[in-house]
Structures are given as structure tokens and as C-alpha cells.
Motif scaffolding. Structure first.
Motif, mmCIF file in Angstrom:
data_model
loop_
_atom_site.group_PDB
_atom_site.id
_atom_site.type_symbol
_atom_site.label_atom_id
_atom_site.label_comp_id
_atom_site.label_asym_id
_atom_site.label_seq_id
_atom_site.Cartn_x
_atom_site.Cartn_y
_atom_site.Cartn_z
ATOM 1 N N LYS A 290 0.844 -1.075 -0.188
ATOM 2 C CA LYS A 290 0.063 0.223 -0.079
ATOM 3 C C LYS A 290 0.642 1.335 -0.233
ATOM 4 O O LYS A 290 0.683 2.137 -0.581
ATOM 5 N N ARG A 291 1.958 1.188 0.514
ATOM 6 C CA ARG A 291 2.987 2.342 0.638
ATOM 7 C C ARG A 291 3.482 2.516 -0.591
ATOM 8 O O ARG A 291 3.797 3.642 -0.961
ATOM 9 N N ALA A 292 3.941 1.310 -1.412
ATOM 10 C CA ALA A 292 4.475 1.694 -2.763
ATOM 11 C C ALA A 292 3.396 2.038 -3.572
ATOM 12 O O ALA A 292 3.835 2.970 -4.508
ATOM 13 N N LEU A 293 2.216 1.845 -3.396
ATOM 14 C CA LEU A 293 1.164 2.213 -4.288
ATOM 15 C C LEU A 293 0.889 3.684 -4.155
ATOM 16 O O LEU A 293 0.778 4.542 -4.902
ATOM 17 N N LEU A 294 1.110 4.291 -2.834
ATOM 18 C CA LEU A 294 0.611 5.503 -2.492
ATOM 19 C C LEU A 294 1.719 6.504 -2.862
ATOM 20 O O LEU A 294 1.551 7.549 -3.688
ATOM 21 N N LEU A 295 3.065 5.926 -2.809
ATOM 22 C CA LEU A 295 4.127 6.700 -3.327
ATOM 23 C C LEU A 295 4.298 6.865 -5.062
ATOM 24 O O LEU A 295 4.486 7.942 -5.479
ATOM 25 N N ALA A 296 3.576 5.623 -5.532
ATOM 26 C CA ALA A 296 3.522 5.635 -7.116
ATOM 27 C C ALA A 296 2.476 6.582 -7.498
ATOM 28 O O ALA A 296 2.655 7.263 -8.844
ATOM 29 N N ALA A 297 1.477 6.919 -6.643
ATOM 30 C CA ALA A 297 0.508 7.796 -7.088
ATOM 31 C C ALA A 297 0.699 9.133 -6.798
ATOM 32 O O ALA A 297 0.059 10.125 -7.475
ATOM 33 N N LEU A 298 1.791 9.496 -6.226
ATOM 34 C CA LEU A 298 1.973 11.031 -6.016
ATOM 35 C C LEU A 298 2.501 11.364 -7.432
ATOM 36 O O LEU A 298 3.452 10.940 -8.255
ATOM 37 N N LEU A 303 8.041 16.709 -4.323
ATOM 38 C CA LEU A 303 6.817 17.145 -3.684
ATOM 39 C C LEU A 303 6.859 18.391 -3.017
ATOM 40 O O LEU A 303 5.882 18.773 -2.629
ATOM 41 N N GLY A 304 7.924 19.093 -3.100
ATOM 42 C CA GLY A 304 7.723 20.515 -2.506
ATOM 43 C C GLY A 304 7.686 20.448 -0.975
ATOM 44 O O GLY A 304 8.157 19.211 -0.307
ATOM 45 N N ASP A 305 6.864 21.278 -0.403
ATOM 46 C CA ASP A 305 6.551 21.366 1.120
ATOM 47 C C ASP A 305 5.687 20.420 1.521
ATOM 48 O O ASP A 305 4.292 20.409 0.789
ATOM 49 N N VAL A 306 5.862 19.249 2.313
ATOM 50 C CA VAL A 306 4.918 18.233 2.803
ATOM 51 C C VAL A 306 4.455 18.287 4.025
ATOM 52 O O VAL A 306 5.298 18.663 4.969
ATOM 53 N N PHE A 307 3.121 18.121 4.149
ATOM 54 C CA PHE A 307 2.532 17.921 5.630
ATOM 55 C C PHE A 307 1.816 16.417 5.700
ATOM 56 O O PHE A 307 0.956 16.177 4.747
ATOM 57 N N GLU A 308 2.437 15.576 6.382
ATOM 58 C CA GLU A 308 2.102 14.400 6.514
ATOM 59 C C GLU A 308 1.230 14.409 7.997
ATOM 60 O O GLU A 308 1.523 14.303 8.748
ATOM 61 N N ILE A 309 0.153 14.008 7.844
ATOM 62 C CA ILE A 309 -0.822 13.894 8.787
ATOM 63 C C ILE A 309 -1.022 12.372 9.213
ATOM 64 O O ILE A 309 -1.548 11.500 8.519
ATOM 65 N N GLY A 310 -0.763 12.133 10.713
ATOM 66 C CA GLY A 310 -0.597 10.770 11.081
ATOM 67 C C GLY A 310 0.585 9.995 10.506
ATOM 68 O O GLY A 310 0.155 9.020 9.912
ATOM 69 N N CYS A 311 1.837 10.428 10.908
ATOM 70 C CA CYS A 311 2.824 9.781 10.502
ATOM 71 C C CYS A 311 3.421 8.354 11.204
ATOM 72 O O CYS A 311 4.040 8.087 10.697
ATOM 73 N N GLY A 398 -1.191 22.301 -5.784
ATOM 74 C CA GLY A 398 -0.810 21.295 -4.776
ATOM 75 C C GLY A 398 -1.699 20.088 -4.932
ATOM 76 O O GLY A 398 -2.711 20.069 -5.738
ATOM 77 N N HIS A 399 -1.535 19.000 -4.169
ATOM 78 C CA HIS A 399 -2.083 17.623 -4.420
ATOM 79 C C HIS A 399 -2.269 17.265 -2.761
ATOM 80 O O HIS A 399 -1.640 17.273 -1.886
ATOM 81 N N VAL A 400 -3.577 16.482 -2.973
ATOM 82 C CA VAL A 400 -3.996 16.134 -1.432
ATOM 83 C C VAL A 400 -4.063 14.501 -1.832
ATOM 84 O O VAL A 400 -4.706 14.033 -2.662
ATOM 85 N N VAL A 401 -3.257 13.722 -1.066
ATOM 86 C CA VAL A 401 -3.333 12.317 -1.250
ATOM 87 C C VAL A 401 -3.941 11.526 0.019
ATOM 88 O O VAL A 401 -3.364 11.834 1.246
ATOM 89 N N LEU A 442 -7.391 4.584 -2.816
ATOM 90 C CA LEU A 442 -6.305 5.453 -2.917
ATOM 91 C C LEU A 442 -6.580 6.678 -3.770
ATOM 92 O O LEU A 442 -6.969 6.045 -4.739
ATOM 93 N N GLU A 443 -6.835 7.758 -3.219
ATOM 94 C CA GLU A 443 -7.081 8.687 -4.174
ATOM 95 C C GLU A 443 -6.313 10.171 -4.100
ATOM 96 O O GLU A 443 -5.839 10.499 -2.840
ATOM 97 N N VAL A 444 -6.109 10.706 -5.250
ATOM 98 C CA VAL A 444 -5.310 12.050 -5.151
ATOM 99 C C VAL A 444 -6.316 13.198 -5.718
ATOM 100 O O VAL A 444 -6.846 12.915 -6.860
ATOM 101 N N PHE A 445 -6.292 14.080 -4.947
ATOM 102 C CA PHE A 445 -7.048 15.208 -5.316
ATOM 103 C C PHE A 445 -6.212 16.521 -5.675
ATOM 104 O O PHE A 445 -5.210 16.602 -5.013
#
Length: 460
Positions: A290-298, A303-311, A398-401, A442-445
Motif C-alpha cells: 500500500k505504501r508503494a502504491l501511495l508513493l507511485a500515485a504521487l 513534492l515540495g513542502d509536505v505535511f503528513e497527517i498521522g505519520c 498542490g495535491h492531497v493524497v 487511494l485517491e489524489v485530489f
């Protein structure tokens, strides 16, 4: 309370409801609105549930919008005389005539979605409704009143309409109410949440207009023919509920009655009981994949400045840092924050903070916001607050993943699917990519108009 009902049953007599209304002091509906949007699952819902309100809105000079989601073509599935196309044309004509009586200048939208299949067309419904709502924004969003069928009306289409409408209205800060239709038939006085009831007493002209409008829905108040399958849908006993001199609406469920967000103590206890890797981020192939899929979906290499919620313990954070200018990683649990700080000690571009959203939202603008496996921990109110913060913090391009588990967990206030429904209702966002499995979505907005990866890479 039974789980199903038949329209052919006699149902609850109107006299029962009349007596209950007489003994209660019902809160009056506030009619200080500039725009009224009435959403109906089927032609006739708007007349049955809000015909008097429609006439009142027209009389006070409010802008009136009526949205009819389906053409009601499935009202007589066993009819030997009318096929679905014929019923659709008939019912669309009937509702047009009815609205001309109730609010002659109303703006009417026919969405033409399939009757009985709104759940399967929820995405289309959400997109069309959102676009219509955005056209009618005002300087004071609270002066927009949206009404839709009651979510507990025991009709599948009514439930879907209610859920989608309330989510969209909430994010736009519109006032929203729900109107029962079939509950008057199958329900008892104990089935209505009376603490949420507001009432609109109808003046004589409003009551007469509503009765005249109901008479336009001939296919519903009269048999289509004498043959089996063409029976009347709204018999005289059912019609009595809509000849009363008040209309009843239900206010939104109060926030204190909704499930609360899971607090920091819940996560502290979860780590205490389940060790350093309670979700199996490091040990399970499911999580690695799932992590690999998320990283591939970016959608961008940088990625510029990143905020990760729930790291959590920082496994994904380390991989994000390799492509980011700077990362703020946040988690509510002390154990998770300590583990993430140890893992990322050498990463000068990463700041690991302890906090919970929406209360501890960081300042600044972000090119990438990771919202993975956290949304269902939030109450509906906190999720909406969080989405507003994301919208305000997201850079122009920007993008929301977002990535969430789809199975129901009893302790969680919401499901992953509900979280993504709320994400899709954010005005001005669109889905740039979508990956759905039985277990997770998994969705990118991105802001409209979103550019594809090929477009960003100069291929098209």
C-alpha cells in the motif's frame, strides 16, 4: 420498527400524527433565507415534503431552485401498460406542472439519474449537485436553505440523496433540513426525533397550492389502470399526510449526538497494548504494498513542502523526505512520535511534531498533504473542519493524497468510504487519480482543472 414497508398497506392514520402535533409545541422554521434549494429523489417528493415551503419562498421573493435526481421511472416496476420510458416522460411532465403552481419562477434541474440506483451513481449525483449549489452561493451562506428527503425515510434513494446533500451543504456552510415522506406511512410517534423537528404552518394559499400541485402527480395518486401492477402508489390515507396545515422538517443531528473523534489517549493506549508497530507497518506485505502504491500515485517527482497527517513511526515519512523540500510529520501518540524522531534523526528536512488535527494544524502552505489512514478517526464535524484547513493550506498547484481502509471498525466514528465522500464534496477539487480495492481506497485530489501526469510531463 420493521425494516421494510409496503405502499399498499393502510399505514399510520393521519389522525395519529394530527393529535401528536396538537399536543406538542413545535419550533417554527426560520424563513429568513435568500435562496431555497429543494432536492428530490423522485418527482413528487418536492411537493409532498416541501410544497408549502416552495410556495412561501416564491411569495417572499427568494430565489428558488428545485433539483429532481431521477425521473421516477421505477414507481410501477410490474406495470403492464407503462414502460419505464413512458413513466419517466409522464412523471417529468407532472412535476413540471406541479412546480409551476408552487413556484412559477423556480429554476428546475432534472438530473435524469436511474431510479433506484442512486447509490451506484453517487459520484455523478455529488458532482451535479455540487455544481448547482456553487452557482447559488451568496455573501452569507447561512441565507441559503437546502432541504432534501429524510435519511431515515426507509427508502434507499432518499437515504443517498440525504447523505450526499447534507455533506455538500455542510461544506458550503448552507443551512440544511430534511423532510420525511414515507415515515408518515410506516412510522409511529416514537420514530420521529422530536428534538430536531421544526415546523412551517401553512397559510391558506400555501395549503391550496400544495393540494393543487399534488393533484398534478396523477400517476402517483391514481391507478395507472385497473390491471395488477398499476395500483395507486399514494392511496388516500397516504395523501392525507400531505393535506395537513403544517410541513415538518428535521434539523441536522446536533454535533454532541454524533460520534466523537478518537482522542490522543485512545492512540496512547493502542500503542501500549499492541507494541511498537501496532498496525504491522513494518511486518505486513499489505502495508508495504500500500505504501508503494501511495508513493507511485504521487503525481510529481518533487513534492515540495509536505505535511503528513498521522505519520505513525515514520516509515512513509522517510520515503517522502527523499522527494520533498521539507516535511512536517505529525502524530497524536507519544510512542509514535518518539519512534519517528529516532528513525528520522538524520533527516534535516523533516520536523516531527506531536499534535492532533484539527486543533494543532501547522501554519504555512503545502504542495503535498498526505491524509492517509486518519480521516475515519475524526467525527463528521472535525473532518469538515480539517477539510477546510486543508483547502486553506494547499498551494495553488498542490495535491492531497488520501488513502483509507474501507472495512467498518466499530470504534471508528466513520468509514473510509465516508471520508472519501466528504473529500469529493470539497468545492473546487477534483480527483486526479483513483485506485479502489476491496480493502482500501487511494485517491489524489487537485484543484480544478487538475492536470494529468502526462500533461505535467509535457507529453500532451
Amino acid at each position: 420498527m420493521s425494516a421494510a414497508f409496503s405502499h399498499l398497506e393502510a399505514g399510520t392514520p393521519e389522525s395519529v400524527w394530527h393529535d401528536e402535533f396538537a399536543r406538542r409545541s413545535l419550533r417554527p422554521l426560520d424563513v429568513q433565507f435568500e435562496v431555497l434549494v429543494v432536492v428530490a429523489a423522485h418527482p413528487d417528493d418536492e411537493t409532498l415534503g416541501a410544497g408549502g415551503l416552495l410556495h412561501r419562498a416564491a411569495r417572499i421573493g427568494a430565489r428558488v431552485v428545485v433539483v429532481i435526481a431521477t425521473d421516477g421511472e421505477a414507481s410501477h416496476p410490474d406495470s403492464p401498460t407503462h414502460d419505464r420510458d413512458t413513466l419517466a416522460r409522464l412523471r417529468r411532465n407532472e412535476v413540471t406542472q406541479a412546480i409551476a403552481i408552487l413556484a412559477p419562477d423556480a429554476e428546475v434541474h432534472f438530473l435524469g439519474l436511474p431510479d433506484g440506483l442512486l447509490n451506484e451513481r453517487k459520484g455523478h449525483l455529488r458532482e451535479r449537485l455540487g455544481a448547482i449549489f456553487d452557482i447559488h452561493r451568496t455573501a452569507n451562506p447561512r441565507r441559503v436553505l437546502v432541504v432534501a428527503p429524510w435519511s431515515q425515510d426507509r427508502h434507499r434513494d432518499h437515504r443517498i440523496i440525504a447523505e450526499v446533500t447534507s455533506t455538500i451543504a455542510l461544506h458550503r456552510r448552507f443551512t440544511s433540513l430534511e423532510y420525511p415522506v414515507w415515515a408518515w406511512h410506516w412510522g409511529t410517534v416514537d420514530d420521529l426525533p422530536w428534538d430536531r423537528v421544526v415546523a412551517l404552518p401553512l397559510a391558506d394559499d400555501e395549503l391550496h397550492a400544495k393540494r393543487d400541485a399534488l393533484a398534478c402527480h396523477v400517476s402517483q395518486i391514481s391507478p395507472l389502470s385497473e390491471q395488477p401492477g398499476d395500483e395507486v402508489l399514494l392511496h388516500l390515507g397516504m395523501q392525507d399526510h400531505f393535506h395537513r396545515d403544517i410541513e415538518v422538517f428535521l434539523a441536522a443531528e446536533p454535533e454532541d449526538a454524533q460520534a466523537d473523534s478518537l482522542d490522543a489517549d485512545w492512540f496512547e493506549e493502542f500503542y501500549r497494548r499492541n507494541g511498537d508497530d501496532p498496525w504491522g507497518f513494518e511486518s505486513r506485505w499489505y502495508e508495504q504494498r500500500k505504501r508503494a502504491l501511495l508513493l507511485a500515485a504521487l503525481p510529481a517527482p518533487e513534492l515540495g513542502d509536505v505535511f503528513e497527517i498521522g505519520c505513525a513511526t515514520g516509515l512513509l515519512t522517510a520515503q517522502l523526505a527523499a522527494r520533498a523540500r521539507e516535511v512536517i510529520a505529525m502524530d497524536a501518540a507519544t510512542a509514535a512520535v518518539e519512534a519517528a524522531r529516532d528513525r528520522l534523526a538524520a533527516e534535516t528536512r523533516v520536523s516531527v511534531r506531536q499534535g492532533r488535527i484539527p486543533e494543532d494544524w501547522p501554519s504555512g502552505r503545502f504542495d503535498t498533504i498526505i491524509f492517509s489512514e486518519v480521516g475515519y478517526y475524526l467525527s463528521p464535524a472535525d473532518l469538515q473542519h480539517t477539510l477546510l484547513l486543508i483547502e486553506a493550506s494547499l498551494a495553488d498547484h498542490g495535491h492531497v493524497v488520501a488513502c483509507h481502509w474501507r472495512h467498518t471498525v466499530a470504534e471508528y466514528p466513520q468509514t473510509g468510504d465516508e471520508v472519501h465522500e466528504a473529500l469529493r464534496s470539497v468545492p473546487g477539487w477534483e480527483t486526479a487519480s483513483l485506485h479502489v480495492e476491496r480493502d482500501f481506497v487511494l485517491e489524489v485530489f487537485a484543484r480544478r482543472p487538475a492536470r494529468s501526469v502526462a500533461e505535467m510531463d509535457g507529453l500532451v
